[in-house]
Design a protein around this motif. Structure first.
Motif, PDB file in Angstrom:
ATOM      1  N   ALA A 187     -39.414  -3.418 -28.726  1.00  0.00           N
ATOM      2  CA  ALA A 187     -39.995  -2.258 -29.394  1.00  0.00           C
ATOM      3  C   ALA A 187     -39.771  -0.985 -28.593  1.00  0.00           C
ATOM      4  CB  ALA A 187     -41.491  -2.478 -29.623  1.00  0.00           C
TER       5      ALA A 187
ATOM      6  N   PRO B 233     -37.256   1.832 -30.752  1.00  0.00           N
ATOM      7  CA  PRO B 233     -38.472   2.255 -31.462  1.00  0.00           C
ATOM      8  C   PRO B 233     -38.198   2.608 -32.924  1.00  0.00           C
ATOM      9  CG  PRO B 233     -37.717   3.982 -30.009  1.00  0.00           C
ATOM     10  CD  PRO B 233     -36.836   2.795 -29.750  1.00  0.00           C
ATOM     11  N   GLU B 234     -39.202   2.348 -33.733  1.00  0.00           N
ATOM     12  CA  GLU B 234     -39.152   2.717 -35.149  1.00  0.00           C
ATOM     13  C   GLU B 234     -40.445   3.456 -35.464  1.00  0.00           C
ATOM     14  OE1 GLU B 234     -39.012   0.794 -39.576  1.00  0.00           O
ATOM     15  OE2 GLU B 234     -38.449  -0.428 -37.885  1.00  0.00           O
ATOM     16  N   PHE B 235     -40.341   4.726 -35.728  1.00  0.00           N
ATOM     17  CA  PHE B 235     -41.515   5.552 -35.976  1.00  0.00           C
ATOM     18  C   PHE B 235     -41.715   5.724 -37.475  1.00  0.00           C
ATOM     19  CE2 PHE B 235     -39.725   7.016 -31.875  1.00  0.00           C
ATOM     20  CZ  PHE B 235     -40.738   6.538 -31.059  1.00  0.00           C
TER      21      PHE B 235
ATOM     22  N   PHE C 275     -48.752   9.888 -32.201  1.00  0.00           N
ATOM     23  CA  PHE C 275     -48.087   8.630 -32.520  1.00  0.00           C
ATOM     24  C   PHE C 275     -47.104   8.217 -31.425  1.00  0.00           C
ATOM     25  CE2 PHE C 275     -49.070   9.901 -37.019  1.00  0.00           C
ATOM     26  CZ  PHE C 275     -50.074   8.962 -37.179  1.00  0.00           C
ATOM     27  N   LEU C 276     -46.405   9.165 -30.831  1.00  0.00           N
ATOM     28  CA  LEU C 276     -45.487   8.847 -29.741  1.00  0.00           C
ATOM     29  C   LEU C 276     -46.236   8.290 -28.530  1.00  0.00           C
ATOM     30  CD1 LEU C 276     -42.984  11.834 -29.792  1.00  0.00           C
ATOM     31  CD2 LEU C 276     -42.503   9.461 -30.341  1.00  0.00           C
TER      32      LEU C 276
ATOM     33  N   GLU D  23     -49.287   6.993 -28.453  1.00  0.00           N
ATOM     34  CA  GLU D  23     -49.925   5.718 -28.800  1.00  0.00           C
ATOM     35  C   GLU D  23     -48.910   4.581 -28.835  1.00  0.00           C
ATOM     36  OE1 GLU D  23     -51.138   2.418 -31.185  1.00  0.00           O
ATOM     37  OE2 GLU D  23     -49.697   3.888 -31.901  1.00  0.00           O
ATOM     38  N   TYR D  24     -47.744   4.829 -29.405  1.00  0.00           N
ATOM     39  CA  TYR D  24     -46.709   3.801 -29.527  1.00  0.00           C
ATOM     40  C   TYR D  24     -46.259   3.316 -28.149  1.00  0.00           C
ATOM     41  CZ  TYR D  24     -42.367   1.547 -31.005  1.00  0.00           C
ATOM     42  OH  TYR D  24     -41.367   0.631 -31.218  1.00  0.00           O
ATOM     43  N   PHE D  25     -45.884   4.252 -27.294  1.00  0.00           N
ATOM     44  CA  PHE D  25     -45.363   3.858 -25.984  1.00  0.00           C
ATOM     45  C   PHE D  25     -46.460   3.329 -25.062  1.00  0.00           C
ATOM     46  CE2 PHE D  25     -41.863   6.578 -27.439  1.00  0.00           C
ATOM     47  CZ  PHE D  25     -40.818   5.693 -27.234  1.00  0.00           C
TER      48      PHE D  25
ATOM     49  N   HIS E 123     -47.311  -0.404 -26.257  1.00  0.00           N
ATOM     50  CA  HIS E 123     -46.283  -1.389 -25.919  1.00  0.00           C
ATOM     51  C   HIS E 123     -46.127  -1.558 -24.408  1.00  0.00           C
ATOM     52  CE1 HIS E 123     -45.287  -0.727 -30.180  1.00  0.00           C
ATOM     53  NE2 HIS E 123     -44.980  -2.012 -30.130  1.00  0.00           N
TER      54      HIS E 123
END
Length: 105
Positions: free
Chosen positions: A23, A27-29, A37-38, A40-42, A45
């Motif tokens: 992931a 990445p797939e946003f 969102f960036l 939180e995503y990183f 993971h």
């Protein structure tokens, strides 16, 4: 260590960490590229990877012999349950209903 805790640890080490690495590399946003969102995503993971490393190197946990067989069987049962929940809710968790937008390996 209790059996349930060991099963969760083995699932984290054998499935979650490789999934988190993929992931992070691809990445797939789907929710858009917003600062929240960036981050939180990183963070989410990277937290998966760091928690597995912490449990292994700081707390000294090790997967049991043959744990990969147990994890594979349980994950297949889990993916079937998740697929039916996706159908009921119209969701797409773990992409069991609709292929991801990007061309990931």
């Amino acid at each position: 260590m209790q059996d349930c805790t060991m099963n969760c640890y083995e699932f984290l080490i054998l499935l979650s960490i490789p999934g988190a690495i993929q992931a992070l590399l691809t990445p797939e946003f789907t929710l858009g590229i917003d600062n929240f969102f960036l981050i939180e995503y990183f963070t989410a993971h990277a937290g998966i990877i760091l928690s597995g490393l912490y449990l292994t190197f700081v707390l000294g946990n090790k997967p049991r012999t043959g744990a990969w067989k147990n994890v594979i069987i349980r994950s297949q049962l889990l993916i079937i349950v998740i697929h039916f929940i996706n159908i009921l809710l119209g969701s797409n968790y773990i992409y069991t209903r609709v292929k991801p937008i990007v061309d990931n390996p």
